[in-house]
Structures are given as C-alpha cells and as structure tokens.
Write a protein that holds these residues in place. Sequence first.
Motif, PDB file in Angstrom:
ATOM      1  N   ASN A  12       0.839  -1.195   0.000  1.00  0.00           N
ATOM      2  CA  ASN A  12       0.000   0.000   0.000  1.00  0.00           C
ATOM      3  C   ASN A  12       0.875   1.245   0.000  1.00  0.00           C
ATOM      4  O   ASN A  12       2.024   1.206   0.460  1.00  0.00           O
ATOM      5  CB  ASN A  12      -0.918   0.020   1.231  1.00  0.00           C
ATOM      6  CG  ASN A  12      -1.811  -1.209   1.327  1.00  0.00           C
ATOM      7  OD1 ASN A  12      -2.794  -1.334   0.612  1.00  0.00           O
ATOM      8  ND2 ASN A  12      -1.441  -2.131   2.215  1.00  0.00           N
TER       9      ASN A  12
ATOM     10  N   TRP B  49       0.792   5.628   0.749  1.00  0.00           N
ATOM     11  CA  TRP B  49       0.212   6.935   1.069  1.00  0.00           C
ATOM     12  C   TRP B  49       1.173   7.985   0.525  1.00  0.00           C
ATOM     13  O   TRP B  49       2.391   7.834   0.622  1.00  0.00           O
ATOM     14  CB  TRP B  49       0.073   7.139   2.574  1.00  0.00           C
ATOM     15  CG  TRP B  49      -0.921   6.251   3.260  1.00  0.00           C
ATOM     16  CD1 TRP B  49      -1.774   5.360   2.694  1.00  0.00           C
ATOM     17  CD2 TRP B  49      -1.148   6.176   4.680  1.00  0.00           C
ATOM     18  NE1 TRP B  49      -2.524   4.724   3.651  1.00  0.00           N
ATOM     19  CE2 TRP B  49      -2.158   5.208   4.886  1.00  0.00           C
ATOM     20  CE3 TRP B  49      -0.611   6.827   5.781  1.00  0.00           C
ATOM     21  CZ2 TRP B  49      -2.632   4.887   6.155  1.00  0.00           C
ATOM     22  CZ3 TRP B  49      -1.072   6.518   7.054  1.00  0.00           C
ATOM     23  CH2 TRP B  49      -2.076   5.546   7.233  1.00  0.00           C
TER      24      TRP B  49
ATOM     25  N   LYS C  78      -3.935  -0.507  -1.894  1.00  0.00           N
ATOM     26  CA  LYS C  78      -4.536   0.826  -1.796  1.00  0.00           C
ATOM     27  C   LYS C  78      -3.482   1.914  -1.979  1.00  0.00           C
ATOM     28  O   LYS C  78      -2.401   1.845  -1.404  1.00  0.00           O
ATOM     29  CB  LYS C  78      -5.216   0.994  -0.434  1.00  0.00           C
ATOM     30  CG  LYS C  78      -6.487   0.167  -0.275  1.00  0.00           C
ATOM     31  CD  LYS C  78      -7.186   0.492   1.032  1.00  0.00           C
ATOM     32  CE  LYS C  78      -8.495  -0.285   1.173  1.00  0.00           C
ATOM     33  NZ  LYS C  78      -9.179   0.053   2.454  1.00  0.00           N
TER      34      LYS C  78
ATOM     35  N   GLU D  11      -3.414   5.980  -1.456  1.00  0.00           N
ATOM     36  CA  GLU D  11      -4.214   7.052  -0.877  1.00  0.00           C
ATOM     37  C   GLU D  11      -3.426   8.350  -0.849  1.00  0.00           C
ATOM     38  O   GLU D  11      -2.257   8.367  -0.440  1.00  0.00           O
ATOM     39  CB  GLU D  11      -4.671   6.679   0.534  1.00  0.00           C
ATOM     40  CG  GLU D  11      -5.559   5.444   0.566  1.00  0.00           C
ATOM     41  CD  GLU D  11      -6.138   5.181   1.939  1.00  0.00           C
ATOM     42  OE1 GLU D  11      -6.184   6.128   2.756  1.00  0.00           O
ATOM     43  OE2 GLU D  11      -6.523   4.035   2.209  1.00  0.00           O
TER      44      GLU D  11
END
Length: 367
Positions: free
Chosen positions: A100, A102, A132, A134
Amino acid sequence: MTSEDLYPKSNVMRVLFLYVGQGEATLFLVPDGLGGHISMLVDCNYSPSLNGIDLPCFLADTLPKNSKGRPVLDLFVNTHPHSDHLGGLKALRQAIEIQNVWHSGHNPGREHGDAYKELQTLMKEVEDRKGKVEELQGSRTAVKFGAAEVHILAPAEYVKDEIADEKAETRYQRIHEHCAVLRVRYGSAGKKVGVLVTGDADKAAWENHITDYHGAKEENRLKSEILSASHHGSRTFFKTDEDDDKPYTKHLDYIQPERLVISAPAQKDSPHDHPHDDALELYQTYIETDCIHHMGAGRWSFQLDVDDKGDYELEEDRGKIADEYPASDDDEKSDKGGGSGGTKATIASTPISRVGKTHPMGMPSER
C-alpha cells in the motif's frame, strides 16, 4: 540481520530512524493485535557517498516473506516527492513487495521528476496488485494502523487545491508547504507515546496551516514525545531564511517534545550544512541537549521501543546497521540529488548525544 533480530515482542511498537545520508527513512513496526506486527516505511533514500544504509538490502533481509519468498512491506508513506525522500525507490520496489502507498499528492516538476516517476510506477504496481493508494489529507480524525493511531496533520485540503493550480516554478517552491506530516501514537488508553514525523514541512506550513488547526488545547493533536526534526535539522522549521529575525516557535509549544532525532550526516558533510546551528539553538530552548540525537558522521541509527503501557526507551546502534549494510555506488540504486553528491563522509565525530544502551539494536538476548 534477520527478522528475528528486527522484530520486538508482540506488545511493543518499534520505530527505527535509519541513517540514509542526506535523506530520511523511518520504519515503524506496529503490533497488529494478533501477536504480530505490521510495517510502515516513511520515506527512503540511497546515498553511497555519505555512507548511508543500503535500505533495499536491509529491508529484504529483515522484513517477513510471503508464500512466494518475497519480503513484504505493508505500507510506504512519502511525505513529499523530493529525491532525498524517494532515493533508491526503484531498487526498493524491486527488492520487496510494497502492498500500500500513502503520498502527499504533490507534483514536483522537472528537478525531481525522475524520483516522482518512480513513485508513480510504484503506485501503479500497487494498484495492479489490488493494494490501496491514498492521497494524504489533514484531518481531525485519527486512522488506525494496527494497534496504533495515526493522525494526518498535513497537507490541508485547501493548500493542496491552491498549490495544484499554480505554475510549475511556484509549485516547486512551495513543496515543503505541501509536505505530509503525521503523528503515530501507541500505548495504553491513559498513556500514549507520540512520534511526530515532519518530512520537510517548513515555517509557512506550520504557521499558516498546521499549528493553530491541530494544536487546540481541548485536543492537541501535535503533542508528541518524539520529534523527527523537520528538513534534517534545517532552520526552515523556524525561519523563512537565515536573516529572518522573527523565528516561529509556537509549534514547539504544542508539540512539547522530550526527544529530537535529526536525520542528517555531520554538518561538514551535508550538502546543505544540516543541521543548522541557529535551528539547534532554538531546539535547545525546548529540549535538553542530551535528548537531541543526531545521526552525524558516526552514521548512527536510532531505535525507539514503546510498550502497551506507554513506556518507551530510545537506543542508538553506534553505526552497526550502516556498517552491516553499506550502500554502494550502484546507478540502479543511487538517487539523483538526494544526498549522493558532495564529499565522502569522514566517520569520526560523535553525534550530539549518546543515548542510553550501547548494545546492538533489537537483539532479543539483550532485551
């Protein structure tokens, strides 16, 4: 080093502030509540000329492996797409599987374009694996990461919108105002220890967007026992430039740090003279000198352990990881502006403080 060396007891959050030259890389190992840990790496760099750690190799050796034998990092966070916070990302994503991402959402322009392209490549890989991706945005509400809580303090939505509409040159100049800032807290209900990761967030970001919004007395989201010095100990945390005679310190009134970790080589080896003397003087008005921990020419990494009662211990490794995993002059790994330039560091001087224990970090027999 192996996973057994790196990972603490199941009730302990471990944070490694890793020496990567003129750059930054902070590894969080957070209890997952199931007897294990989940991992989060904030920023990365690869700097052989300053004798930094070979981060891809270190993580490949120490992170747990999936069923295919591939090392796995649960989350990579990029505070902003500058080369000294993304250096070596290509080698990192090739060495380990990042599940993931960010990121701050900042488009940096040409000078850091190569590093940004690598971040974009990573994000596409993650999405293709159904992970993900983000874009970070400041919020009053914490998110859970394992048994820890993470407060995203910056960038604010209106700052992102404003900067996104500006010309490339102005957008480049304001990247540190658009930098992600996050606080990770772990401990008991009545006693949590906060770790504040600031990236390169500058005076404008704190004065105009972060401090007053998140530092309200009824819910001070800035308060953190451990502060990672913004911009490698640069004066930009306090001042717009060297001649600024009105340094900003209101943020430290709310952060109330007990210890400061400075991710930078010795000042004489830093391409930007980090940490700046005037910044250190300002930090020392809030933090005891013995509690300011500079990686320095000794290439020290620092380990923070926080248990589920909210007690913590900070230790140094005396350059052990940097000695065991030295970065080499490999064009496939080296960053293009994240600290690889400049003179060869002399491994001689001592960091600002020597901390607590002297045993190698994370060795179970000595814990």
